[in-house]
Design a protein around this motif. Structure first.
Motif, PDB file in Angstrom:
ATOM      1  N   SER A  76      13.947 -17.500  -1.275  1.00 61.25           N
ATOM      2  CA  SER A  76      13.601 -18.609  -2.395  1.00 61.25           C
ATOM      3  C   SER A  76      13.218 -19.972  -1.594  1.00 61.25           C
ATOM      4  O   SER A  76      13.400 -19.984  -0.558  1.00 61.25           O
ATOM      5  N   ASN A  77      12.711 -20.943  -2.402  1.00 57.17           N
ATOM      6  CA  ASN A  77      12.625 -22.170  -2.022  1.00 57.17           C
ATOM      7  C   ASN A  77      13.691 -23.343  -2.280  1.00 57.17           C
ATOM      8  O   ASN A  77      13.347 -24.270  -2.297  1.00 57.17           O
ATOM      9  N   SER A  78      14.702 -22.884  -3.130  1.00 50.23           N
ATOM     10  CA  SER A  78      15.812 -23.790  -3.285  1.00 50.23           C
ATOM     11  C   SER A  78      16.981 -23.061  -3.760  1.00 50.23           C
ATOM     12  O   SER A  78      16.880 -21.786  -3.839  1.00 50.23           O
ATOM     13  N   VAL A  79      18.015 -23.928  -3.780  1.00 48.99           N
ATOM     14  CA  VAL A  79      19.336 -23.304  -4.133  1.00 48.99           C
ATOM     15  C   VAL A  79      19.333 -22.592  -5.446  1.00 48.99           C
ATOM     16  O   VAL A  79      19.676 -21.431  -5.705  1.00 48.99           O
ATOM     17  N   ARG A  80      18.722 -23.275  -6.492  1.00 47.28           N
ATOM     18  CA  ARG A  80      18.558 -22.701  -7.735  1.00 47.28           C
ATOM     19  C   ARG A  80      17.793 -21.555  -7.840  1.00 47.28           C
ATOM     20  O   ARG A  80      17.966 -20.333  -8.515  1.00 47.28           O
ATOM     21  N   GLY A  81      16.711 -21.491  -6.988  1.00 49.31           N
ATOM     22  CA  GLY A  81      15.731 -20.345  -6.945  1.00 49.31           C
ATOM     23  C   GLY A  81      16.549 -19.052  -6.145  1.00 49.31           C
ATOM     24  O   GLY A  81      16.247 -17.862  -6.691  1.00 49.31           O
ATOM     25  N   PHE A  82      17.557 -19.297  -5.200  1.00 53.76           N
ATOM     26  CA  PHE A  82      18.148 -18.235  -4.598  1.00 53.76           C
ATOM     27  C   PHE A  82      19.065 -17.428  -5.667  1.00 53.76           C
ATOM     28  O   PHE A  82      19.217 -16.397  -5.728  1.00 53.76           O
ATOM     29  N   PHE A  83      19.756 -18.378  -6.482  1.00 56.72           N
ATOM     30  CA  PHE A  83      20.661 -17.769  -7.566  1.00 56.72           C
ATOM     31  C   PHE A  83      19.814 -17.122  -8.401  1.00 56.72           C
ATOM     32  O   PHE A  83      20.213 -16.117  -8.957  1.00 56.72           O
ATOM     33  N   ASN A  84      18.825 -17.542  -8.938  1.00 61.38           N
ATOM     34  CA  ASN A  84      17.841 -16.796  -9.937  1.00 61.38           C
ATOM     35  C   ASN A  84      17.211 -15.652  -9.189  1.00 61.38           C
ATOM     36  O   ASN A  84      17.209 -14.750  -9.811  1.00 61.38           O
ATOM     37  N   MET A  85      16.967 -15.596  -7.886  1.00 58.38           N
ATOM     38  CA  MET A  85      16.663 -14.480  -7.238  1.00 58.38           C
ATOM     39  C   MET A  85      17.534 -13.577  -7.198  1.00 58.38           C
ATOM     40  O   MET A  85      17.345 -12.274  -7.311  1.00 58.38           O
ATOM     41  N   GLN A  86      18.854 -13.682  -6.851  1.00 51.49           N
ATOM     42  CA  GLN A  86      19.911 -12.765  -6.928  1.00 51.49           C
ATOM     43  C   GLN A  86      20.097 -12.213  -8.093  1.00 51.49           C
ATOM     44  O   GLN A  86      20.471 -10.884  -8.450  1.00 51.49           O
ATOM     45  N   LYS A  87      20.246 -12.842  -9.295  1.00 54.51           N
ATOM     46  CA  LYS A  87      20.164 -12.501 -10.596  1.00 54.51           C
ATOM     47  C   LYS A  87      19.025 -11.501 -11.066  1.00 54.51           C
ATOM     48  O   LYS A  87      19.169 -10.401 -11.553  1.00 54.51           O
ATOM     49  N   ALA A  88      17.946 -11.761 -10.526  1.00 54.11           N
ATOM     50  CA  ALA A  88      16.575 -10.841 -10.837  1.00 54.11           C
ATOM     51  C   ALA A  88      16.943  -9.674  -9.984  1.00 54.11           C
ATOM     52  O   ALA A  88      16.548  -8.696 -10.350  1.00 54.11           O
ATOM     53  N   ILE A  89      17.370  -9.774  -8.792  1.00 53.97           N
ATOM     54  CA  ILE A  89      17.459  -8.582  -8.010  1.00 53.97           C
ATOM     55  C   ILE A  89      18.570  -7.536  -8.704  1.00 53.97           C
ATOM     56  O   ILE A  89      18.313  -6.388  -8.777  1.00 53.97           O
ATOM     57  N   GLU A  90      19.652  -8.088  -9.215  1.00 51.44           N
ATOM     58  CA  GLU A  90      20.498  -7.065  -9.668  1.00 51.44           C
ATOM     59  C   GLU A  90      20.071  -6.661 -11.049  1.00 51.44           C
ATOM     60  O   GLU A  90      20.313  -5.532 -11.475  1.00 51.44           O
ATOM     61  N   ARG A 120       0.875  -1.193  -0.050  1.00 45.39           N
ATOM     62  CA  ARG A 120      -0.080   0.037   0.039  1.00 45.39           C
ATOM     63  C   ARG A 120       0.919   1.321   0.007  1.00 45.39           C
ATOM     64  O   ARG A 120       0.270   2.361  -0.504  1.00 45.39           O
ATOM     65  N   CYS A 121       2.059   1.389   0.723  1.00 44.56           N
ATOM     66  CA  CYS A 121       3.137   2.302   0.629  1.00 44.56           C
ATOM     67  C   CYS A 121       3.770   2.471  -0.624  1.00 44.56           C
ATOM     68  O   CYS A 121       4.688   3.282  -0.669  1.00 44.56           O
ATOM     69  N   GLY A 122       3.713   1.591  -1.500  1.00 47.02           N
ATOM     70  CA  GLY A 122       4.165   1.640  -2.943  1.00 47.02           C
ATOM     71  C   GLY A 122       5.356   0.869  -2.962  1.00 47.02           C
ATOM     72  O   GLY A 122       6.302   0.671  -4.378  1.00 47.02           O
ATOM     73  N   ALA A 123       5.601  -0.100  -2.263  1.00 49.47           N
ATOM     74  CA  ALA A 123       6.857  -1.259  -2.466  1.00 49.47           C
ATOM     75  C   ALA A 123       6.134  -2.128  -3.559  1.00 49.47           C
ATOM     76  O   ALA A 123       5.140  -2.145  -3.990  1.00 49.47           O
ATOM     77  N   ARG A 124       7.517  -2.642  -4.288  1.00 49.86           N
ATOM     78  CA  ARG A 124       6.949  -3.485  -5.266  1.00 49.86           C
ATOM     79  C   ARG A 124       7.442  -4.941  -4.984  1.00 49.86           C
ATOM     80  O   ARG A 124       8.528  -5.030  -4.131  1.00 49.86           O
ATOM     81  N   VAL A 125       6.599  -5.993  -5.509  1.00 45.30           N
ATOM     82  CA  VAL A 125       7.281  -7.159  -5.364  1.00 45.30           C
ATOM     83  C   VAL A 125       7.426  -8.123  -6.718  1.00 45.30           C
ATOM     84  O   VAL A 125       6.505  -7.935  -7.422  1.00 45.30           O
ATOM     85  N   VAL A 126       8.545  -8.698  -6.935  1.00 41.61           N
ATOM     86  CA  VAL A 126       8.606  -9.407  -7.837  1.00 41.61           C
ATOM     87  C   VAL A 126       8.328 -11.156  -7.493  1.00 41.61           C
ATOM     88  O   VAL A 126       8.795 -11.481  -6.471  1.00 41.61           O
ATOM     89  N   LEU A 127       7.357 -11.631  -7.985  1.00 39.82           N
ATOM     90  CA  LEU A 127       6.929 -12.909  -7.617  1.00 39.82           C
ATOM     91  C   LEU A 127       7.117 -13.897  -8.604  1.00 39.82           C
ATOM     92  O   LEU A 127       6.438 -13.922  -9.763  1.00 39.82           O
ATOM     93  N   GLU A 128       7.888 -14.856  -8.294  1.00 42.02           N
ATOM     94  CA  GLU A 128       8.017 -16.275  -9.216  1.00 42.02           C
ATOM     95  C   GLU A 128       7.551 -17.409  -8.304  1.00 42.02           C
ATOM     96  O   GLU A 128       7.432 -17.280  -7.088  1.00 42.02           O
ATOM     97  N   ASP A 129       7.604 -18.563  -9.051  1.00 41.12           N
ATOM     98  CA  ASP A 129       7.311 -19.512  -8.073  1.00 41.12           C
ATOM     99  C   ASP A 129       8.352 -20.143  -7.427  1.00 41.12           C
ATOM    100  O   ASP A 129       8.185 -20.555  -6.196  1.00 41.12           O
ATOM    101  N   GLU A 130       9.507 -19.931  -7.607  1.00 43.65           N
ATOM    102  CA  GLU A 130      10.718 -20.288  -6.733  1.00 43.65           C
ATOM    103  C   GLU A 130      11.411 -19.325  -5.849  1.00 43.65           C
ATOM    104  O   GLU A 130      12.151 -19.434  -5.195  1.00 43.65           O
ATOM    105  N   TYR A 131      10.755 -18.101  -6.072  1.00 42.66           N
ATOM    106  CA  TYR A 131      11.427 -16.773  -5.185  1.00 42.66           C
ATOM    107  C   TYR A 131      10.590 -15.559  -5.237  1.00 42.66           C
ATOM    108  O   TYR A 131       9.654 -15.788  -6.145  1.00 42.66           O
ATOM    109  N   TYR A 132      10.611 -14.758  -4.334  1.00 39.26           N
ATOM    110  CA  TYR A 132      10.030 -13.686  -4.301  1.00 39.26           C
ATOM    111  C   TYR A 132      11.005 -12.357  -3.849  1.00 39.26           C
ATOM    112  O   TYR A 132      11.991 -12.862  -2.903  1.00 39.26           O
ATOM    113  N   PHE A 133      10.710 -11.128  -4.325  1.00 40.55           N
ATOM    114  CA  PHE A 133      11.632 -10.081  -3.392  1.00 40.55           C
ATOM    115  C   PHE A 133      10.708  -9.076  -3.391  1.00 40.55           C
ATOM    116  O   PHE A 133       9.974  -8.412  -4.574  1.00 40.55           O
TER     117      PHE A 133
END
Length: 130
Positions: A77-91, A43-56
């Motif tokens: 993230s819900n897996s090691v692969r998801g963690f690394f995909n999440m980090q790539k998506a954040i950057e 509600r305050c304007g934050a955004r969420v990137v939502l995937e099956d294996e991670y969110y941020f």
């Protein structure tokens, strides 16, 4: 919200799913408080990137010197692969939004903080329990 061609609203059920996962993973029990925290962020304007294996969840802010900071408010993230995909998506998202810095860390798992330091992140804030 997702950004890009696959944009969709984050539903209450999405938040509940991830809060339940995080609480189970880290032994927390503040379900309603955590769900409400996420919903207030949106509600305050934050955004969420939502995937099956991670969110941020993230927000943008400017520091006192005019540098733009991409602030990761919450991520999991819900897996090691998801963690690394999440980090790539954040950057990738931070670069897309022309951020100067990424600000990230974890109050739940110091392993993440140690991993960030190995990736070149510098300590930014410190927390002390009172």
């Amino acid at each position: 919200m997702r950004w890009g061609s696959d944009m969709r609203e984050v539903q209450h059920e999405d938040i509940v799913k991830w809060v339940e996962y995080i609480n189970k993973k880290f032994g927390k029990a503040c379900h309603a408080t955590t769900v409400n925290w996420f919903e207030r962020l949106l509600r305050c304007g934050a955004r969420v990137v939502l995937e099956d294996e991670y969110y941020f969840a993230y927000a943008m802010q400017m520091d006192a010197w005019g540098d733009v900071q991409f602030v990761v408010l919450s991520a999991c993230s819900n897996s090691v692969r998801g963690f690394f995909n999440m980090q790539k998506a954040i950057e990738s998202k931070a670069r897309e939004l022309d951020a100067t810095y990424i600000v990230a860390g974890s109050e739940l798992d110091d392993r993440y903080n140690k991993w960030l330091v190995k990736q070149g992140y510098q300590p930014f804030l410190y927390k002390k329990e009172l």
